[in-house]
Design a protein around this motif. Sequence first.
Motif, short mmCIF file in Angstrom:
data_model
loop_
_atom_site.label_atom_id
_atom_site.label_comp_id
_atom_site.label_asym_id
_atom_site.label_seq_id
_atom_site.Cartn_x
_atom_site.Cartn_y
_atom_site.Cartn_z
N LYS A 13 0.82 -1.22 0.00
CA LYS A 13 0.00 0.00 0.00
C LYS A 13 0.85 1.27 0.00
CE LYS A 13 -3.87 -2.16 2.33
NZ LYS A 13 -4.76 -2.15 3.50
N GLY A 14 2.18 1.12 0.15
CA GLY A 14 3.07 2.25 0.09
C GLY A 14 3.50 2.81 1.43
N THR A 15 3.04 2.23 2.52
CA THR A 15 3.41 2.72 3.84
C THR A 15 4.64 1.98 4.35
OG1 THR A 15 1.91 1.14 4.88
CG2 THR A 15 1.04 3.33 4.43
N SER A 16 5.41 2.65 5.20
CA SER A 16 6.59 1.99 5.76
C SER A 16 6.15 0.96 6.80
CB SER A 16 7.56 3.00 6.35
OG SER A 16 6.97 3.71 7.39
N GLY A 22 14.16 8.12 8.68
CA GLY A 22 14.97 8.71 7.62
C GLY A 22 14.32 8.66 6.25
N TYR A 23 13.10 8.16 6.16
CA TYR A 23 12.40 8.13 4.88
C TYR A 23 10.90 8.06 5.09
CZ TYR A 23 11.02 3.23 5.27
OH TYR A 23 10.44 2.05 5.65
N ARG A 24 10.19 8.37 4.03
CA ARG A 24 8.75 8.10 3.97
C ARG A 24 8.48 7.57 2.57
NH1 ARG A 24 9.27 13.52 3.34
NH2 ARG A 24 8.08 14.51 1.68
N SER A 25 7.45 6.78 2.45
CA SER A 25 7.16 6.13 1.16
C SER A 25 5.71 6.37 0.78
CB SER A 25 7.46 4.63 1.25
OG SER A 25 6.78 4.05 2.35
N THR A 26 5.49 6.36 -0.54
CA THR A 26 4.16 6.60 -1.08
C THR A 26 3.93 5.71 -2.28
OG1 THR A 26 4.34 8.94 -0.47
CG2 THR A 26 2.62 8.37 -2.04
N ARG A 32 3.91 1.35 -8.58
CA ARG A 32 4.89 2.46 -8.64
C ARG A 32 4.93 3.16 -7.28
NH1 ARG A 32 6.73 4.64 -13.32
NH2 ARG A 32 4.82 4.00 -14.36
N TYR A 33 6.16 3.31 -6.76
CA TYR A 33 6.36 3.88 -5.43
C TYR A 33 7.47 4.94 -5.46
CZ TYR A 33 3.95 -0.41 -4.18
OH TYR A 33 3.03 -1.42 -4.10
N ILE A 34 7.36 5.90 -4.54
CA ILE A 34 8.42 6.88 -4.33
C ILE A 34 8.87 6.77 -2.88
CG2 ILE A 34 8.99 9.33 -4.21
CD1 ILE A 34 7.13 9.81 -6.53
N GLN A 73 15.08 11.57 -3.39
CA GLN A 73 14.09 10.50 -3.53
C GLN A 73 14.50 9.48 -4.58
OE1 GLN A 73 10.59 12.71 -4.67
NE2 GLN A 73 10.86 12.21 -6.82
N VAL A 74 13.85 8.33 -4.49
CA VAL A 74 14.04 7.24 -5.45
C VAL A 74 12.66 6.77 -5.88
CG1 VAL A 74 14.91 4.89 -5.73
CG2 VAL A 74 16.21 6.53 -4.39
N GLN A 75 12.52 6.44 -7.16
CA GLN A 75 11.26 5.90 -7.66
C GLN A 75 11.49 4.46 -8.13
OE1 GLN A 75 7.62 7.61 -10.14
NE2 GLN A 75 9.49 7.72 -11.27
N VAL A 76 10.61 3.55 -7.70
CA VAL A 76 10.74 2.14 -8.08
C VAL A 76 9.42 1.62 -8.64
CG1 VAL A 76 12.52 1.70 -6.35
CG2 VAL A 76 10.15 1.20 -5.81
N LYS A 77 9.52 0.56 -9.43
CA LYS A 77 8.35 -0.18 -9.93
C LYS A 77 8.45 -1.60 -9.42
CE LYS A 77 8.33 -0.06 -14.41
NZ LYS A 77 8.08 0.08 -15.85
N THR A 78 7.30 -2.18 -9.05
CA THR A 78 7.25 -3.59 -8.68
C THR A 78 6.31 -4.31 -9.64
OG1 THR A 78 5.44 -3.20 -7.10
CG2 THR A 78 7.68 -3.13 -6.23
#
Length: 99
Positions: A13-16, A22-26, A32-34, A73-78
């Motif tokens: 769901k994008g939550t840590s 040191g980070y947050r995720s969305t 697709r996540y940042i 930031q970093v952007q990833v795809k799963t």
Amino acid sequence: MPTKTVGGKVSAKGTSIGTATGYRSTRVETGRYIVVFDPPFKDIHGFSATQIYSEEQGSTLDNVVVQSIENGQVQVKTGDSSGHMRDREFTFVAYGEVA
């Protein structure tokens, strides 16, 4: 220059997950996540991510692709084993210089 390492687990769901700092995720859209670093790195020397597939039938084709690396930031795809973007849990580690 001083360096730091930031690592964590991100839910589908994008939550840590857990108590990482040191980070947050969305989750931006399906698969697709940042990951945003706070504070940002001055220079990221490396970033690695892998999908967490807790069921025994997980395929090595289910994977994470790093799309972009910026200092903040970093952007990833799963995706799944057919190459389709899917929401998946993943873990990551980033290493670099601090500002």
